[in-house]
Motif scaffolding. Structure first.
Motif, PDB file in Angstrom:
ATOM      1  N   ALA A  24       0.829  -1.203   0.000  1.00 11.95           N
ATOM      2  CA  ALA A  24       0.000   0.000   0.000  1.00 11.95           C
ATOM      3  C   ALA A  24       0.864   1.254   0.000  1.00 11.95           C
ATOM      4  O   ALA A  24       0.563   2.245  -0.686  1.00 11.95           O
ATOM      5  N   ALA A  25       1.964   1.241   0.766  1.00 10.09           N
ATOM      6  CA  ALA A  25       2.863   2.394   0.815  1.00 10.09           C
ATOM      7  C   ALA A  25       3.513   2.654  -0.545  1.00 10.09           C
ATOM      8  O   ALA A  25       3.642   3.802  -0.983  1.00 10.09           O
ATOM      9  N   VAL A  26       3.902   1.576  -1.218  1.00  9.04           N
ATOM     10  CA  VAL A  26       4.506   1.713  -2.557  1.00  9.04           C
ATOM     11  C   VAL A  26       3.493   2.301  -3.541  1.00  9.04           C
ATOM     12  O   VAL A  26       3.830   3.155  -4.367  1.00  9.04           O
ATOM     13  N   VAL A  27       2.239   1.848  -3.442  1.00  8.93           N
ATOM     14  CA  VAL A  27       1.190   2.368  -4.320  1.00  8.93           C
ATOM     15  C   VAL A  27       0.988   3.862  -4.087  1.00  8.93           C
ATOM     16  O   VAL A  27       0.858   4.654  -5.035  1.00  8.93           O
ATOM     17  N   VAL A  28       0.977   4.265  -2.827  1.00  7.00           N
ATOM     18  CA  VAL A  28       0.801   5.689  -2.506  1.00  7.00           C
ATOM     19  C   VAL A  28       1.955   6.513  -3.061  1.00  7.00           C
ATOM     20  O   VAL A  28       1.753   7.585  -3.651  1.00  7.00           O
ATOM     21  N   MET A  29       3.189   6.016  -2.891  1.00  6.28           N
ATOM     22  CA  MET A  29       4.342   6.743  -3.420  1.00  6.28           C
ATOM     23  C   MET A  29       4.326   6.771  -4.944  1.00  6.28           C
ATOM     24  O   MET A  29       4.792   7.728  -5.562  1.00  6.28           O
ATOM     25  N   GLY A  30       3.767   5.723  -5.542  1.00  5.76           N
ATOM     26  CA  GLY A  30       3.653   5.713  -6.994  1.00  5.76           C
ATOM     27  C   GLY A  30       2.676   6.760  -7.491  1.00  5.76           C
ATOM     28  O   GLY A  30       2.840   7.314  -8.584  1.00  5.76           O
ATOM     29  N   PHE A  32       1.792   9.641  -5.641  1.00  7.69           N
ATOM     30  CA  PHE A  32       2.100  10.998  -5.191  1.00  7.69           C
ATOM     31  C   PHE A  32       3.593  11.309  -5.128  1.00  7.69           C
ATOM     32  O   PHE A  32       3.976  12.436  -4.810  1.00  7.69           O
ATOM     33  N   GLY A  33       4.460  10.318  -5.381  1.00 11.45           N
ATOM     34  CA  GLY A  33       5.895  10.558  -5.334  1.00 11.45           C
ATOM     35  C   GLY A  33       6.507  10.107  -4.025  1.00 11.45           C
ATOM     36  O   GLY A  33       5.824   9.968  -2.999  1.00 11.45           O
ATOM     37  N   THR A  34       7.823   9.873  -4.049  1.00 15.10           N
ATOM     38  CA  THR A  34       8.520   9.366  -2.856  1.00 15.10           C
ATOM     39  C   THR A  34       8.577  10.389  -1.726  1.00 15.10           C
ATOM     40  O   THR A  34       8.846  10.033  -0.577  1.00 15.10           O
ATOM     41  N   VAL A  36       6.284  11.729  -0.221  1.00 14.23           N
ATOM     42  CA  VAL A  36       5.209  11.556   0.762  1.00 14.23           C
ATOM     43  C   VAL A  36       5.499  10.412   1.724  1.00 14.23           C
ATOM     44  O   VAL A  36       4.685  10.140   2.620  1.00 14.23           O
ATOM     45  N   PHE A  37       6.644   9.726   1.554  1.00 14.05           N
ATOM     46  CA  PHE A  37       6.940   8.558   2.389  1.00 14.05           C
ATOM     47  C   PHE A  37       6.883   8.869   3.895  1.00 14.05           C
ATOM     48  O   PHE A  37       6.253   8.115   4.656  1.00 14.05           O
ATOM     49  N   PRO A  38       7.525   9.970   4.360  1.00 13.94           N
ATOM     50  CA  PRO A  38       7.421  10.270   5.798  1.00 13.94           C
ATOM     51  C   PRO A  38       5.978  10.471   6.250  1.00 13.94           C
ATOM     52  O   PRO A  38       5.596  10.044   7.348  1.00 13.94           O
ATOM     53  N   LEU A  39       5.171  11.114   5.398  1.00 14.41           N
ATOM     54  CA  LEU A  39       3.773  11.331   5.753  1.00 14.41           C
ATOM     55  C   LEU A  39       3.008  10.011   5.809  1.00 14.41           C
ATOM     56  O   LEU A  39       2.117   9.836   6.647  1.00 14.41           O
ATOM     57  N   VAL A  40       3.369   9.085   4.920  1.00 14.45           N
ATOM     58  CA  VAL A  40       2.730   7.769   4.913  1.00 14.45           C
ATOM     59  C   VAL A  40       2.988   7.044   6.230  1.00 14.45           C
ATOM     60  O   VAL A  40       2.078   6.475   6.846  1.00 14.45           O
ATOM     61  N   ILE A  41       4.240   7.077   6.675  1.00 13.86           N
ATOM     62  CA  ILE A  41       4.606   6.390   7.926  1.00 13.86           C
ATOM     63  C   ILE A  41       3.914   7.027   9.121  1.00 13.86           C
ATOM     64  O   ILE A  41       3.252   6.341   9.922  1.00 13.86           O
TER      65      ILE A  41
END
Length: 274
Positions: A24-30, A32-34, A36-41
């Motif tokens: 799911a995290a990879v899909v989100v970064m795909g 919106f871009g990498t 957003v990774f800190p926001l995802v976590i």
């Protein structure tokens, strides 16, 4: 080590849930871009934490639970205090609710647990049967499997939300995509929850065995399950879905057993008496 089988299963399911979350995290970064990774976590941790707190509150609220008065039920408080001491956990908060059927459930962790019993259960069961049910619920708190259930539901919700947004953002944003997103979200959440359900069924067997060990016999809990099952099958009342997975009794036969949070009550009774 106590309950190696349960801990191993929880570790395996936890790893699988982490795998779903990672996808799911990879899909989100795909989408919106990498960046957003800190926001995802951070967002995921906050989401699961809030869901844990809110889930406990909603479970108690859904059945209208109130504190079990010690002056009216001194024996129950005494038994829970004794069982808690023997099991190495803090005495949980005791509450009572009108559920329509005899039942009980536990929420929370070892240091901040809550056990809810229904008025119907206290009316219909003998004291030793009530003690068997209470020991079962205390075992859930000691084994931390209640926390695992809540975390699993949290991850399932996150993955379902991501699946829905993936459908909406890659589609034409019309009404068909909206309904498709709902269907995909539901299917995705159910797929993740299948693994949580498997743990839930096994944890019931473990809690049954723990209760039998603590009170010295499996007969009181087996007798309690028989009474609860017989009463539930002749009543139209059912426990709110918010707490059904946490209750001591739930149905699950045939194909429906794959989606059930409880093993068949007949098998539980057979094990307790075996």
């Amino acid at each position: 080590m106590r309950h190696v089988g349960l801990k191993a299963r929880m570790a395996v399911v936890g790893s699988i849930l982490f795998g779903f979350y990672a996808v799911a995290a990879v899909v989100v970064m795909g989408m919106f871009g990498t960046g957003v990774f800190p926001l995802v976590i951070v967002g995921s941790v906050v989401f699961v934490g809030v869901q844990y707190k809110l889930g406990k509150w909603m479970a108690l609220r859904s059945v209208g639970a109130d504190d079990l008065p010690e002056d009216r039920y001194p024996e129950i408080h005494r038994r829970v205090e004794s069982l808690s001491k023997d099991m190495g956990i803090d005495k949980p908060r005791l509450m009572i609710a009108r559920m329509g059927v005899p039942n009980a459930f536990a929420v929370g962790r070892k240091g901040a647990g809550t056990v809810v019993v229904s008025q119907e259960l206290l009316r219909q069961l003998d004291p030793d049967e009530v003690e068997g049910v209470l020991a079962h619920e205390l075992a859930h708190i000691r084994n931390r499997d209640v926390v695992m259930m809540v975390l699993g539901q949290g991850v399932a919700s996150i993955v379902a939300i991501v699946a829905q947004w993936a459908v909406l953002l890659t589609g034409d944003n019309d009404i068909a995509d909206f309904f498709l997103a709902i269907v995909v979200g539901q299917i995705t959440q159910m797929l993740v929850m299948l693994f949580v359900f498997a743990i839930s069924r096994y944890r019931e067997y473990v809690a049954d065995a723990d209760a039998a060990e603590e009170i010295g016999s499996g007969e009181p809990l087996a007798s309690a399950l028989e009474k609860i099952s017989n009463t539930a099958r002749h009543r139209d009342d059912s426990v709110d879905e918010q707490v059904n997975a946490l209750c001591i009794f739930g149905d699950g036969d045939g194909f429906a057993s794959l989606l059930s949070t409880h093993p068949p009550v007949e098998k539980r009774i057979e094990r307790l008496r075996g």
